[in-house]
Design a protein around this motif. Structure first.
Motif, PDB file in Angstrom:
ATOM      1  N   LYS A 249       0.874   4.294  -2.775  1.00  0.00           N
ATOM      2  CA  LYS A 249       0.588   5.687  -2.411  1.00  0.00           C
ATOM      3  C   LYS A 249       1.733   6.607  -2.780  1.00  0.00           C
ATOM      4  O   LYS A 249       1.517   7.729  -3.253  1.00  0.00           O
TER       5      LYS A 249
ATOM      6  N   ASN B 122      -2.891  -1.874  -2.756  1.00  0.00           N
ATOM      7  CA  ASN B 122      -1.515  -1.866  -3.288  1.00  0.00           C
ATOM      8  C   ASN B 122      -1.492  -1.608  -4.796  1.00  0.00           C
ATOM      9  O   ASN B 122      -0.453  -1.765  -5.430  1.00  0.00           O
TER      10      ASN B 122
ATOM     11  N   THR C 113       0.824  -1.203   0.000  1.00  0.00           N
ATOM     12  CA  THR C 113       0.000   0.000   0.000  1.00  0.00           C
ATOM     13  C   THR C 113       0.860   1.256   0.000  1.00  0.00           C
ATOM     14  O   THR C 113       0.591   2.219  -0.726  1.00  0.00           O
ATOM     15  N   GLN C 114       1.886   1.210   0.814  1.00  0.00           N
ATOM     16  CA  GLN C 114       2.759   2.380   0.964  1.00  0.00           C
ATOM     17  C   GLN C 114       3.410   2.749  -0.365  1.00  0.00           C
ATOM     18  O   GLN C 114       3.474   3.930  -0.726  1.00  0.00           O
ATOM     19  N   GLU C 115       3.881   1.731  -1.088  1.00  0.00           N
ATOM     20  CA  GLU C 115       4.529   2.018  -2.365  1.00  0.00           C
ATOM     21  C   GLU C 115       3.513   2.569  -3.372  1.00  0.00           C
ATOM     22  O   GLU C 115       3.809   3.519  -4.111  1.00  0.00           O
TER      23      GLU C 115
END
Ligand SMILES: *Cc1c(COP(=O)(O)O)cnc(C)c1O
Length: 361
Positions: free
Chosen positions: A311, A334, A307-309
Protein backbone atom coordinates in the motif's frame (compact mmCIF):
# COMPACT_ATOMS: atom_id res chain seq x y z
CA UNK A 1 -41.37 -1.72 2.34
CA UNK A 2 -41.05 -2.15 -1.37
CA UNK A 3 -42.06 -5.47 -2.90
CA UNK A 4 -39.71 -4.83 -5.76
CA UNK A 5 -36.68 -7.10 -5.46
CA UNK A 6 -34.11 -8.21 -8.02
CA UNK A 7 -33.39 -11.81 -8.92
CA UNK A 8 -31.40 -13.85 -6.37
CA UNK A 9 -27.65 -13.25 -6.39
CA UNK A 10 -27.73 -9.76 -7.84
CA UNK A 11 -27.49 -7.94 -4.51
CA UNK A 12 -24.42 -10.07 -3.68
CA UNK A 13 -22.48 -8.48 -6.53
CA UNK A 14 -19.78 -6.03 -5.48
CA UNK A 15 -19.27 -3.53 -8.27
CA UNK A 16 -16.27 -4.13 -10.50
CA UNK A 17 -13.62 -1.50 -10.01
CA UNK A 18 -11.69 -0.49 -13.10
CA UNK A 19 -8.08 0.64 -12.95
CA UNK A 20 -7.76 4.18 -11.65
CA UNK A 21 -6.69 6.79 -14.20
CA UNK A 22 -6.46 10.06 -12.22
CA UNK A 23 -4.69 11.25 -9.10
CA UNK A 24 -5.99 14.38 -7.40
CA UNK A 25 -3.56 17.26 -7.92
CA UNK A 26 -1.04 15.28 -9.99
CA UNK A 27 -0.50 15.85 -13.71
CA UNK A 28 1.65 13.78 -16.06
CA UNK A 29 -0.17 10.59 -15.19
CA UNK A 30 1.20 7.22 -16.25
CA UNK A 31 -1.60 4.65 -16.16
CA UNK A 32 -0.31 1.13 -15.67
CA UNK A 33 -3.37 -0.24 -13.91
CA UNK A 34 -5.45 -1.88 -16.66
CA UNK A 35 -3.03 -3.89 -18.82
CA UNK A 36 -3.50 -1.59 -21.76
CA UNK A 37 -1.12 -1.41 -24.73
CA UNK A 38 1.21 1.54 -23.99
CA UNK A 39 1.48 2.27 -27.73
CA UNK A 40 -2.27 2.35 -28.33
CA UNK A 41 -3.92 0.76 -31.34
CA UNK A 42 -2.44 0.39 -34.83
CA UNK A 43 -2.60 3.64 -36.85
CA UNK A 44 -4.60 1.60 -39.38
CA UNK A 45 -7.25 0.90 -36.73
CA UNK A 46 -7.47 4.62 -35.96
CA UNK A 47 -7.90 5.37 -39.65
CA UNK A 48 -10.61 2.69 -39.92
CA UNK A 49 -12.47 4.30 -37.02
CA UNK A 50 -12.34 7.70 -38.73
CA UNK A 51 -13.53 6.20 -42.01
CA UNK A 52 -16.46 4.43 -40.35
CA UNK A 53 -17.77 7.57 -38.68
CA UNK A 54 -19.68 8.79 -41.73
CA UNK A 55 -21.96 5.75 -41.64
CA UNK A 56 -23.12 5.85 -38.02
CA UNK A 57 -26.70 6.66 -38.99
CA UNK A 58 -26.89 3.13 -40.43
CA UNK A 59 -27.52 0.10 -38.27
CA UNK A 60 -24.49 -2.17 -38.24
CA UNK A 61 -24.16 -5.53 -39.93
CA UNK A 62 -25.70 -8.13 -37.63
CA UNK A 63 -23.70 -11.24 -38.45
CA UNK A 64 -20.19 -9.78 -38.04
CA UNK A 65 -19.14 -11.79 -41.09
CA UNK A 66 -16.23 -9.56 -42.20
CA UNK A 67 -14.79 -9.49 -38.68
CA UNK A 68 -15.21 -13.22 -38.18
CA UNK A 69 -13.59 -13.75 -41.57
CA UNK A 70 -10.58 -11.61 -40.61
CA UNK A 71 -10.17 -13.39 -37.26
CA UNK A 72 -10.53 -16.75 -39.00
CA UNK A 73 -7.82 -15.88 -41.52
CA UNK A 74 -5.31 -14.68 -38.95
CA UNK A 75 -5.83 -17.61 -36.58
CA UNK A 76 -6.68 -20.32 -39.10
CA UNK A 77 -10.17 -20.85 -37.67
CA UNK A 78 -13.59 -21.61 -39.13
CA UNK A 79 -15.48 -18.27 -39.03
CA UNK A 80 -18.72 -20.19 -38.51
CA UNK A 81 -17.51 -21.17 -35.07
CA UNK A 82 -16.61 -17.64 -33.99
CA UNK A 83 -18.91 -15.28 -32.07
CA UNK A 84 -18.11 -11.62 -31.43
CA UNK A 85 -19.07 -9.57 -28.40
CA UNK A 86 -18.80 -6.30 -26.54
CA UNK A 87 -15.44 -7.22 -25.11
CA UNK A 88 -14.74 -10.83 -24.28
CA UNK A 89 -16.64 -10.03 -21.08
CA UNK A 90 -19.83 -10.25 -23.12
CA UNK A 91 -18.95 -13.74 -24.35
CA UNK A 92 -18.39 -14.77 -20.72
CA UNK A 93 -21.77 -13.24 -19.89
CA UNK A 94 -23.49 -15.18 -22.71
CA UNK A 95 -21.96 -18.39 -21.34
CA UNK A 96 -23.35 -17.72 -17.86
CA UNK A 97 -26.76 -16.72 -19.20
CA UNK A 98 -27.00 -19.77 -21.42
CA UNK A 99 -25.58 -22.45 -19.16
CA UNK A 100 -25.90 -21.49 -15.49
CA UNK A 101 -28.65 -20.48 -13.13
CA UNK A 102 -29.89 -20.97 -9.56
CA UNK A 103 -28.50 -24.16 -8.04
CA UNK A 104 -25.64 -24.34 -10.53
CA UNK A 105 -21.99 -23.82 -9.68
CA UNK A 106 -19.51 -21.72 -11.61
CA UNK A 107 -15.86 -22.45 -10.78
CA UNK A 108 -13.03 -19.96 -10.85
CA UNK A 109 -9.57 -20.03 -9.32
CA UNK A 110 -8.45 -18.28 -6.16
CA UNK A 111 -6.77 -15.39 -7.95
CA UNK A 112 -8.99 -15.59 -11.02
CA UNK A 113 -10.45 -12.64 -12.96
CA UNK A 114 -13.17 -10.81 -10.98
CA UNK A 115 -15.76 -10.95 -13.76
CA UNK A 116 -16.30 -14.71 -13.40
CA UNK A 117 -17.83 -14.27 -9.96
CA UNK A 118 -19.85 -11.21 -10.98
CA UNK A 119 -21.29 -12.84 -14.09
CA UNK A 120 -22.10 -16.04 -12.21
CA UNK A 121 -23.96 -14.16 -9.49
CA UNK A 122 -25.82 -12.13 -12.12
CA UNK A 123 -27.58 -15.27 -13.34
CA UNK A 124 -28.27 -16.59 -9.83
CA UNK A 125 -25.57 -19.26 -9.98
CA UNK A 126 -23.13 -19.98 -7.14
CA UNK A 127 -19.51 -18.94 -7.74
CA UNK A 128 -17.02 -21.40 -6.23
CA UNK A 129 -13.48 -20.21 -5.57
CA UNK A 130 -10.85 -22.93 -5.94
CA UNK A 131 -7.36 -22.65 -4.38
CA UNK A 132 -4.31 -22.15 -6.58
CA UNK A 133 -0.87 -23.58 -5.87
CA UNK A 134 1.59 -20.74 -5.30
CA UNK A 135 -0.33 -18.43 -7.65
CA UNK A 136 -0.72 -21.08 -10.37
CA UNK A 137 -3.95 -22.78 -11.49
CA UNK A 138 -4.25 -26.16 -9.73
CA UNK A 139 -6.00 -28.73 -11.93
CA UNK A 140 -6.31 -31.30 -9.13
CA UNK A 141 -7.99 -28.76 -6.87
CA UNK A 142 -10.38 -27.79 -9.65
CA UNK A 143 -11.29 -31.40 -10.38
CA UNK A 144 -11.81 -32.00 -6.66
CA UNK A 145 -14.15 -28.98 -6.50
CA UNK A 146 -16.39 -30.21 -9.31
CA UNK A 147 -19.84 -31.52 -8.40
CA UNK A 148 -22.87 -32.61 -10.38
CA UNK A 149 -23.96 -28.96 -10.23
CA UNK A 150 -20.81 -27.61 -11.91
CA UNK A 151 -21.75 -25.98 -15.20
CA UNK A 152 -18.85 -23.68 -16.07
CA UNK A 153 -15.15 -23.75 -15.21
CA UNK A 154 -13.39 -20.45 -15.94
CA UNK A 155 -9.62 -20.44 -16.41
CA UNK A 156 -7.62 -17.48 -17.65
CA UNK A 157 -4.42 -18.77 -19.26
CA UNK A 158 -2.19 -16.84 -18.65
CA UNK A 159 -4.09 -15.67 -15.61
CA UNK A 160 -4.70 -12.09 -14.52
CA UNK A 161 -3.40 -10.86 -12.07
CA UNK A 162 -0.78 -13.59 -11.53
CA UNK A 163 0.66 -13.72 -15.07
CA UNK A 164 1.23 -17.47 -14.73
CA UNK A 165 -0.17 -20.23 -16.91
CA UNK A 166 -0.52 -23.99 -17.13
CA UNK A 167 0.49 -26.19 -20.07
CA UNK A 168 -1.58 -27.98 -22.70
CA UNK A 169 -1.45 -31.37 -21.01
CA UNK A 170 -2.74 -29.98 -17.75
CA UNK A 171 -5.52 -28.14 -19.55
CA UNK A 172 -6.48 -31.31 -21.45
CA UNK A 173 -6.57 -33.22 -18.16
CA UNK A 174 -8.95 -30.59 -16.82
CA UNK A 175 -11.18 -30.76 -19.91
CA UNK A 176 -11.26 -34.56 -19.59
CA UNK A 177 -12.05 -34.55 -15.90
CA UNK A 178 -14.87 -32.02 -15.53
CA UNK A 179 -18.36 -33.48 -15.20
CA UNK A 180 -20.41 -34.32 -18.23
CA UNK A 181 -22.53 -31.32 -19.08
CA UNK A 182 -19.99 -28.79 -17.81
CA UNK A 183 -18.05 -26.43 -20.06
CA UNK A 184 -14.40 -25.42 -19.70
CA UNK A 185 -13.97 -21.75 -20.60
CA UNK A 186 -10.41 -20.81 -21.61
CA UNK A 187 -10.09 -17.07 -21.24
CA UNK A 188 -7.28 -16.10 -23.58
CA UNK A 189 -7.21 -12.36 -22.93
CA UNK A 190 -3.39 -12.61 -22.78
CA UNK A 191 -2.86 -15.59 -25.10
CA UNK A 192 -1.18 -13.48 -27.80
CA UNK A 193 1.61 -12.56 -25.41
CA UNK A 194 2.72 -16.20 -25.11
CA UNK A 195 5.05 -17.14 -27.94
CA UNK A 196 3.77 -20.20 -29.78
CA UNK A 197 0.60 -20.65 -27.72
CA UNK A 198 -2.61 -21.19 -29.70
CA UNK A 199 -4.82 -19.93 -26.87
CA UNK A 200 -6.40 -23.37 -26.59
CA UNK A 201 -7.55 -23.78 -30.20
CA UNK A 202 -6.35 -27.38 -30.43
CA UNK A 203 -8.19 -28.26 -27.23
CA UNK A 204 -11.39 -26.60 -28.48
CA UNK A 205 -11.11 -28.54 -31.74
CA UNK A 206 -10.52 -31.84 -29.99
CA UNK A 207 -13.53 -31.64 -27.66
CA UNK A 208 -17.15 -30.56 -27.49
CA UNK A 209 -16.94 -29.07 -23.96
CA UNK A 210 -14.29 -26.35 -24.36
CA UNK A 211 -14.64 -22.76 -25.57
CA UNK A 212 -11.96 -20.10 -25.84
CA UNK A 213 -12.43 -16.34 -25.49
CA UNK A 214 -10.15 -13.62 -26.84
CA UNK A 215 -10.06 -9.84 -26.80
CA UNK A 216 -8.99 -6.76 -28.74
CA UNK A 217 -8.50 -4.89 -25.45
CA UNK A 218 -4.99 -5.95 -24.53
CA UNK A 219 -2.48 -6.56 -27.35
CA UNK A 220 -4.53 -4.63 -29.92
CA UNK A 221 -4.92 -1.55 -27.72
CA UNK A 222 -8.68 -1.23 -28.23
CA UNK A 223 -9.95 -1.60 -24.65
CA UNK A 224 -11.89 1.62 -24.97
CA UNK A 225 -13.85 0.31 -27.93
CA UNK A 226 -15.01 -3.01 -26.40
CA UNK A 227 -14.49 -5.91 -28.82
CA UNK A 228 -13.92 -9.56 -28.02
CA UNK A 229 -14.72 -12.95 -29.46
CA UNK A 230 -15.13 -16.62 -28.70
CA UNK A 231 -14.29 -19.78 -30.62
CA UNK A 232 -16.01 -23.01 -29.70
CA UNK A 233 -17.83 -26.12 -30.81
CA UNK A 234 -20.75 -25.54 -33.14
CA UNK A 235 -23.37 -26.54 -30.58
CA UNK A 236 -22.18 -23.91 -28.08
CA UNK A 237 -21.74 -21.12 -30.64
CA UNK A 238 -25.26 -21.84 -31.90
CA UNK A 239 -26.65 -21.37 -28.39
CA UNK A 240 -24.68 -18.17 -27.69
CA UNK A 241 -25.78 -16.62 -30.99
CA UNK A 242 -29.42 -16.95 -29.97
CA UNK A 243 -28.97 -14.68 -26.96
CA UNK A 244 -26.64 -12.17 -28.57
CA UNK A 245 -28.28 -8.86 -29.42
CA UNK A 246 -28.27 -8.46 -33.21
CA UNK A 247 -26.58 -5.05 -33.08
CA UNK A 248 -24.17 -5.63 -30.19
CA UNK A 249 -21.19 -4.34 -32.19
CA UNK A 250 -21.09 -1.08 -34.14
CA UNK A 251 -19.44 -0.72 -37.55
CA UNK A 252 -16.81 1.44 -35.84
CA UNK A 253 -15.92 -1.39 -33.49
CA UNK A 254 -15.83 -3.96 -36.25
CA UNK A 255 -13.84 -1.79 -38.68
CA UNK A 256 -11.25 -1.02 -35.99
CA UNK A 257 -10.93 -4.66 -35.01
CA UNK A 258 -10.49 -5.82 -38.60
CA UNK A 259 -7.78 -3.23 -39.27
CA UNK A 260 -6.06 -4.02 -35.98
CA UNK A 261 -5.92 -7.77 -36.41
CA UNK A 262 -4.73 -7.48 -40.01
CA UNK A 263 -1.82 -5.23 -39.07
CA UNK A 264 0.53 -8.08 -38.17
CA UNK A 265 3.66 -5.90 -38.28
CA UNK A 266 2.30 -3.53 -35.66
CA UNK A 267 1.17 -6.40 -33.43
CA UNK A 268 4.59 -8.06 -33.76
CA UNK A 269 6.37 -4.87 -32.76
CA UNK A 270 4.12 -4.40 -29.71
CA UNK A 271 4.75 -8.02 -28.69
CA UNK A 272 8.51 -7.70 -29.06
CA UNK A 273 8.57 -4.51 -27.04
CA UNK A 274 6.36 -6.02 -24.34
CA UNK A 275 8.60 -9.09 -24.06
CA UNK A 276 11.73 -6.94 -23.82
CA UNK A 277 10.39 -4.51 -21.21
CA UNK A 278 8.68 -7.25 -19.18
CA UNK A 279 12.03 -8.95 -18.64
CA UNK A 280 13.69 -5.62 -17.87
CA UNK A 281 10.99 -4.67 -15.36
CA UNK A 282 11.11 -7.96 -13.46
CA UNK A 283 14.93 -7.92 -13.40
CA UNK A 284 14.98 -4.37 -12.08
CA UNK A 285 12.39 -5.29 -9.43
CA UNK A 286 14.49 -8.30 -8.43
CA UNK A 287 17.54 -6.06 -8.13
CA UNK A 288 15.54 -3.94 -5.67
CA UNK A 289 14.72 -7.08 -3.69
CA UNK A 290 11.15 -7.42 -5.00
CA UNK A 291 10.26 -10.88 -6.33
CA UNK A 292 7.72 -11.64 -9.04
CA UNK A 293 6.62 -14.83 -10.81
CA UNK A 294 7.75 -15.15 -14.41
CA UNK A 295 4.95 -13.39 -16.25
CA UNK A 296 3.68 -14.55 -19.63
CA UNK A 297 1.39 -11.57 -20.12
CA UNK A 298 1.74 -7.77 -20.37
CA UNK A 299 2.02 -7.12 -16.66
CA UNK A 300 4.18 -8.16 -13.72
CA UNK A 301 2.88 -9.06 -10.28
CA UNK A 302 5.34 -7.56 -7.79
CA UNK A 303 5.34 -9.15 -4.33
CA UNK A 304 6.18 -6.97 -1.34
CA UNK A 305 7.00 -7.90 2.25
CA UNK A 306 3.44 -7.34 3.44
CA UNK A 307 0.18 -5.54 2.78
CA UNK A 308 1.37 -2.37 4.42
CA UNK A 309 4.43 -2.12 2.21
CA UNK A 310 2.40 -2.79 -0.95
CA UNK A 311 0.00 0.00 0.00
CA UNK A 312 2.82 2.38 0.85
CA UNK A 313 4.59 1.74 -2.48
CA UNK A 314 1.29 2.21 -4.31
CA UNK A 315 0.74 5.56 -2.57
CA UNK A 316 4.29 6.68 -3.25
CA UNK A 317 4.01 5.82 -6.95
CA UNK A 318 0.67 7.62 -7.15
CA UNK A 319 2.17 10.75 -5.65
CA UNK A 320 4.58 10.70 -8.62
CA UNK A 321 1.73 10.15 -11.10
CA UNK A 322 2.37 6.43 -11.62
CA UNK A 323 -0.80 4.38 -11.22
CA UNK A 324 -0.45 0.62 -10.74
CA UNK A 325 -3.04 -1.81 -9.37
CA UNK A 326 -3.61 -3.04 -5.84
CA UNK A 327 -4.93 -6.59 -6.02
CA UNK A 328 -6.14 -7.24 -2.47
CA UNK A 329 -9.55 -8.03 -3.98
CA UNK A 330 -7.87 -10.97 -5.74
CA UNK A 331 -6.52 -12.37 -2.49
CA UNK A 332 -3.08 -10.83 -3.08
CA UNK A 333 -2.92 -7.95 -0.59
CA UNK A 334 0.90 -7.82 -0.52
CA UNK A 335 1.17 -7.51 -4.29
CA UNK A 336 0.92 -4.79 -6.92
CA UNK A 337 0.10 -5.58 -10.53
CA UNK A 338 2.15 -3.40 -12.84
CA UNK A 339 1.29 -3.20 -16.54
CA UNK A 340 4.40 -3.33 -18.73
CA UNK A 341 4.63 0.17 -20.16
CA UNK A 342 6.99 1.56 -22.77
CA UNK A 343 10.65 2.04 -21.84
CA UNK A 344 10.13 5.46 -20.26
CA UNK A 345 7.12 4.15 -18.33
CA UNK A 346 8.97 1.14 -16.95
CA UNK A 347 11.87 3.40 -15.96
CA UNK A 348 9.44 5.65 -14.08
CA UNK A 349 8.12 2.67 -12.11
CA UNK A 350 11.59 1.56 -11.09
CA UNK A 351 12.70 5.12 -10.25
CA UNK A 352 9.57 5.50 -8.13
CA UNK A 353 10.13 2.30 -6.18
CA UNK A 354 13.80 3.13 -5.68
CA UNK A 355 12.85 6.52 -4.33
CA UNK A 356 10.36 4.84 -1.97
CA UNK A 357 13.10 2.55 -0.66
CA UNK A 358 15.49 5.46 -0.20
CA UNK A 359 12.86 7.41 1.73
CA UNK A 360 12.58 4.44 4.11
CA UNK A 361 16.29 3.79 4.46
C1 LIG B 1 -8.97 -7.78 -19.61
C2 LIG B 1 -9.49 -9.15 -19.39
C3 LIG B 1 -10.65 -9.63 -20.03
C4 LIG B 1 -11.57 -8.88 -20.84
O1 LIG B 1 -11.56 -7.96 -21.49
P1 LIG B 1 -12.58 -7.33 -22.49
O2 LIG B 1 -12.11 -5.95 -22.53
O3 LIG B 1 -13.96 -7.49 -21.96
O4 LIG B 1 -12.38 -8.11 -23.75
C5 LIG B 1 -11.03 -10.93 -19.83
N1 LIG B 1 -10.34 -11.73 -19.03
C6 LIG B 1 -9.25 -11.34 -18.41
C7 LIG B 1 -8.52 -12.30 -17.57
C8 LIG B 1 -8.80 -10.02 -18.55
O5 LIG B 1 -7.72 -9.63 -17.88
Amino acid sequence: MTQITPQPGIMDIALYEGGQSHVEGVSDILKLSSNENPFGPSPKAKQAIADAVSEVHRYPNTDHAPLRQAIGEVHGLDPERIICGVGSDEILQFLCQAYAGPGDEVLHTEHGFAMYRILGLAVGATPVEVPERERVTDVDALLAACTENTKLVFIANPNNPTGTMIGGNEMARLADGIPEGAILVLDGAYAEFVDGYDGGVSLVDARDNVIMTRTFSKLYGLGGLRIGWGYGPRHIIDVLKRIRQPFNLSEIQMAAAIAAIKDRDYAARCLAENARMRVWLSEQLAALGIPSDTSLANFVLARFADTQEAKAVDAHLKSRGVIVRQVAGYGLPNCLRITVGDETGCQRVIDGIRSFQESRA
